[in-house]
Design a protein around this motif. Sequence first.
Motif, PDB file in Angstrom:
ATOM      1  N   ALA A 161       1.319  -1.256  -0.271  1.00 42.06           N
ATOM      2  CA  ALA A 161      -0.373  -0.168   0.070  1.00 42.06           C
ATOM      3  C   ALA A 161       0.847   1.505   0.141  1.00 42.06           C
ATOM      4  N   ALA A 162       1.816   1.051   0.667  1.00 38.61           N
ATOM      5  CA  ALA A 162       2.957   2.479   0.512  1.00 38.61           C
ATOM      6  C   ALA A 162       3.416   2.376  -0.524  1.00 38.61           C
ATOM      7  N   CYS A 163       4.120   0.964  -1.555  1.00 36.53           N
ATOM      8  CA  CYS A 163       4.473   1.317  -2.321  1.00 36.53           C
ATOM      9  C   CYS A 163       3.483   2.533  -3.207  1.00 36.53           C
ATOM     10  N   GLU A 164       2.387   1.996  -3.729  1.00 35.71           N
ATOM     11  CA  GLU A 164       0.870   2.521  -4.835  1.00 35.71           C
ATOM     12  C   GLU A 164       1.463   4.120  -4.535  1.00 35.71           C
ATOM     13  N   CYS A 165       1.323   4.497  -2.911  1.00 38.66           N
ATOM     14  CA  CYS A 165       1.518   6.029  -2.963  1.00 38.66           C
ATOM     15  C   CYS A 165       2.742   6.940  -3.152  1.00 38.66           C
ATOM     16  N   LEU A 166       3.929   6.069  -2.869  1.00 35.93           N
ATOM     17  CA  LEU A 166       5.323   6.352  -3.382  1.00 35.93           C
ATOM     18  C   LEU A 166       5.536   6.578  -4.654  1.00 35.93           C
ATOM     19  N   ALA A 167       4.548   5.393  -5.809  1.00 37.79           N
ATOM     20  CA  ALA A 167       5.676   5.814  -6.943  1.00 37.79           C
ATOM     21  C   ALA A 167       4.964   6.599  -7.271  1.00 37.79           C
ATOM     22  N   PRO A 168       3.834   7.835  -7.418  1.00 37.80           N
ATOM     23  CA  PRO A 168       4.115   9.128  -8.228  1.00 37.80           C
ATOM     24  C   PRO A 168       5.609   9.815  -7.810  1.00 37.80           C
ATOM     25  N   PHE A 169       6.248   9.892  -7.097  1.00 35.99           N
ATOM     26  CA  PHE A 169       7.636  10.494  -6.592  1.00 35.99           C
ATOM     27  C   PHE A 169       8.461   9.998  -6.812  1.00 35.99           C
ATOM     28  N   GLU A 170       8.307   9.126  -8.106  1.00 38.11           N
ATOM     29  CA  GLU A 170       9.234   8.734  -8.763  1.00 38.11           C
ATOM     30  C   GLU A 170      11.056   8.706  -8.307  1.00 38.11           C
ATOM     31  N   LYS A 171      12.151   9.628  -8.691  1.00 37.32           N
ATOM     32  CA  LYS A 171      13.138   9.305  -8.185  1.00 37.32           C
ATOM     33  C   LYS A 171      13.054   9.916  -6.190  1.00 37.32           C
ATOM     34  N   ARG A 172      11.748  11.360  -6.033  1.00 38.07           N
ATOM     35  CA  ARG A 172      11.607  11.599  -4.855  1.00 38.07           C
ATOM     36  C   ARG A 172      11.513  10.757  -3.924  1.00 38.07           C
ATOM     37  N   ALA A 173      11.103   9.249  -3.993  1.00 37.04           N
ATOM     38  CA  ALA A 173      11.404   8.005  -2.733  1.00 37.04           C
ATOM     39  C   ALA A 173      11.979   7.326  -2.591  1.00 37.04           C
ATOM     40  N   LEU A 174      12.589   7.341  -1.358  1.00 35.52           N
ATOM     41  CA  LEU A 174      13.462   6.828  -0.809  1.00 35.52           C
ATOM     42  C   LEU A 174      12.658   5.749  -0.195  1.00 35.52           C
ATOM     43  N   LEU A 175      13.593   4.474  -0.190  1.00 23.51           N
ATOM     44  CA  LEU A 175      12.920   3.223   0.380  1.00 23.51           C
ATOM     45  C   LEU A 175      14.407   2.795   1.631  1.00 23.51           C
ATOM     46  N   TYR A 176      13.968   2.692   2.719  1.00 23.59           N
ATOM     47  CA  TYR A 176      14.720   2.355   3.635  1.00 23.59           C
ATOM     48  C   TYR A 176      14.455   1.140   4.229  1.00 23.59           C
ATOM     49  N   LEU A 177      14.614   0.286   3.909  1.00 23.80           N
ATOM     50  CA  LEU A 177      13.938  -0.799   4.386  1.00 23.80           C
ATOM     51  C   LEU A 177      14.888  -2.271   5.914  1.00 23.80           C
ATOM     52  N   ALA A 178      14.014  -1.354   7.134  1.00 27.33           N
ATOM     53  CA  ALA A 178      15.477  -1.555   8.266  1.00 27.33           C
ATOM     54  C   ALA A 178      14.378  -2.865   9.259  1.00 27.33           C
ATOM     55  N   ALA A 179      13.584  -3.241   8.690  1.00 29.22           N
ATOM     56  CA  ALA A 179      12.778  -3.921   9.203  1.00 29.22           C
ATOM     57  C   ALA A 179      13.030  -5.007   9.134  1.00 29.22           C
ATOM     58  N   ALA A 180      13.441  -6.063  10.491  1.00 26.23           N
ATOM     59  CA  ALA A 180      13.828  -7.140  10.284  1.00 26.23           C
ATOM     60  C   ALA A 180      12.591  -8.575  10.407  1.00 26.23           C
ATOM     61  N   VAL A 181      12.143  -8.991   8.861  1.00 27.19           N
ATOM     62  CA  VAL A 181      11.074  -9.247   8.011  1.00 27.19           C
ATOM     63  C   VAL A 181      11.572 -10.800   8.714  1.00 27.19           C
ATOM     64  N   SER A 182      10.684 -12.089   8.936  1.00 24.32           N
ATOM     65  CA  SER A 182      10.390 -13.017   8.614  1.00 24.32           C
ATOM     66  C   SER A 182      10.842 -13.609   7.525  1.00 24.32           C
ATOM     67  N   ASP A 183      12.040 -14.669   7.733  1.00 23.25           N
ATOM     68  CA  ASP A 183      12.049 -15.512   6.155  1.00 23.25           C
ATOM     69  C   ASP A 183      11.312 -16.538   5.848  1.00 23.25           C
ATOM     70  N   PHE A 184      10.698 -17.378   7.580  1.00 18.72           N
ATOM     71  CA  PHE A 184       9.791 -18.121   7.895  1.00 18.72           C
ATOM     72  C   PHE A 184       8.522 -17.557   7.815  1.00 18.72           C
ATOM     73  N   TYR A 185       7.371 -18.308   8.066  1.00 17.87           N
ATOM     74  CA  TYR A 185       5.746 -18.860   8.165  1.00 17.87           C
ATOM     75  C   TYR A 185       5.518 -20.044   8.458  1.00 17.87           C
ATOM     76  N   VAL A 186       4.311 -19.967   9.201  1.00 17.91           N
ATOM     77  CA  VAL A 186       3.909 -21.363   9.425  1.00 17.91           C
ATOM     78  C   VAL A 186       2.556 -21.073   8.312  1.00 17.91           C
ATOM     79  N   PRO A 187       2.446 -21.755   6.873  1.00 17.55           N
ATOM     80  CA  PRO A 187       0.983 -21.954   6.367  1.00 17.55           C
ATOM     81  C   PRO A 187      -0.107 -21.482   7.046  1.00 17.55           C
TER      82      PRO A 187
END
Lengths: 310, 310
Positions: A161-187
């Motif tokens: 959802a955030a990316c959808e809103c950021l796309a119009p900023f084109e090169k002005r948008a920076l994504l700094y993905l510092a969250a530690a996202v799980s590699d695994f999940y229980v289906p």
Amino acid sequence: MGSWEEFYATHLPPADFEDNRQLLKQFCENHLKDQSQNIVLVTSGGTIAPLEHNTVRFVDNFSAGSRGSASAEYFLERGYAVIFMFRTKSLEPFTRHFSGQQFLDMLDIIENGENSSISVKPDSVDVLFPILQKYKQAQETNRLLYVNFTSVSDYLWLLRAACECLAPFEKRALLYLAAAVSDFYVPEEDMPKHKIQSTGAPKISLDLVPKILKPLVSSWVPQAFVISFKLETDDSLLIQKSREALIKYNHKLVIANILHTRRYRVVMVSPTTEQEIVLSKEQVHSGLEIEEPIVNEIVKRHEQFQKPDQ
Amino acid sequence: MGSWEEFYATHLPPADFEDNRQLLKQFCENHLKDQSQNIVLVTSGGTIAPLEHNTVRFVDNFSAGSRGSASAEYFLERGYAVIFMFRTKSLEPFTRHFSGQQFLDMLDIIENGENSSISVKPDSVDVLFPILQKYKQAQETNRLLYVNFTSVSDYLWLLRAACECLAPFEKRALLYLAAAVSDFYVPEEDMPKHKIQSTGAPKISLDLVPKILKPLVSSWVPQAFVISFKLETDDSLLIQKSREALIKYNHKLVIANILHTRRYRVVMVSPTTEQEIVLSKEQVHSGLEIEEPIVNEIVKRHEQFQKPDQ
């Protein structure tokens, strides 16, 4: 590993998803008008992967949110509009400086019968003042939006959802993905409805979370400056794995760090360069945070990236 | 499942263990002299079970620490000395009332050049005053000690140390074990040294954490009033499992609750009785917390228990 399309198709959005999507939309529309306004999405904290439908137990990733919350403050200082997308109860910009009872300990009761009041202790004012000032400034200029997540599924929904809103900023948008996202999940289909009973020692089967960086870089925000993080405990794998990620996802930069030295050393790995940022002991003792030079370096590269001849 | 002796023999105490043991000792010795002083150990928050030696990933238990942190406040109000043994970053008494930016939002900057200062907003004073007053009182009478843990192993080490200091209080000691302790852990010998690589979907083998309530009740604090908690998601198992626990561990009381209704309904299960505590909708809306009647009921039972004819 299922595809990312499959993940979204089989996982419902979180309950507050529409509210957060509206907040993201308004925040971005508000800043999009100003052609000189840069914007950054900072993700921060770990995600959980529930082991049960009625979640009592879950697999968590270590992350207090130190990197993300500190970086958000420095991006604000550098004039960015900041979407701070953080794990519920992880550290947040400004309040991160105070933990436990520190806030209450900064206050004094002035007893005066019915007119009793509360004051800030004089020596606490010195500590609090610069932080409060920056916080108020961010609020007044409406340059800081908080959105939060808990599970890896919440995170993936919010991120798209955030990316959808950021796309119009084109090169002005920076994504700094510092969250530690799980590699695994229980289906979903393997998840028991109720709390796992402690009568025997269970085995948990985990599935791999789809690598979301792929569609993010290639389709969602193809013009943005995307930065991912690589955290390892084994130094010998660090640079190699960062290079592999850059080749695989085709983004701009990996910030590589080792768990036990992450507070004073990172390596910025781009497709063609490696740049180390290290704090000296003196710098650490003087209170310098490594996120300040990290953000300064990134802002420089983001400016370079936005120049017309790039 | 290994024995508890084996668990302590194979798990090192946490790094800050001796410091915490000294704090516990001083706090207890201080209050032991006053023959009328009751003392309670409140444990609160979940424990983690690390999946790797250099902990990046771990299995966590859901618990914000709401029950424990609220109860600690009510025990203080009822005159108890309180050892608050809590999971790092879970909710704490008094500060639990404020989250995120709420503290900063209660403050105003008064600009006056070099003499700029900070004041508490008038309408925030009303909210803050009673909480700050109770906090200061607990501090001044030295009736609140904080000790914290993260992993299940930290928790078990601290719990035993606390019991050693509580034993001399005999019947004056109350143990209110509200922490959500992991039932499972990854045995040291099965734990990989480094971060599990995300190249395949791993299987995690978990072992059962030894049931520590057994030696606690029978040997460590045999005269204390011990209360455990039972959290289930399935109502049909709740009372039966509480009764089983009382028979197995021979303690005084189980406070039984269901995950989704735990804020307004608990059942106090003793070897011979069952007593429900339920808040009405009106009570919930008026801001009454269920921990207040829970603590009141427990204080009553603890008084009864201490009478010479018991």
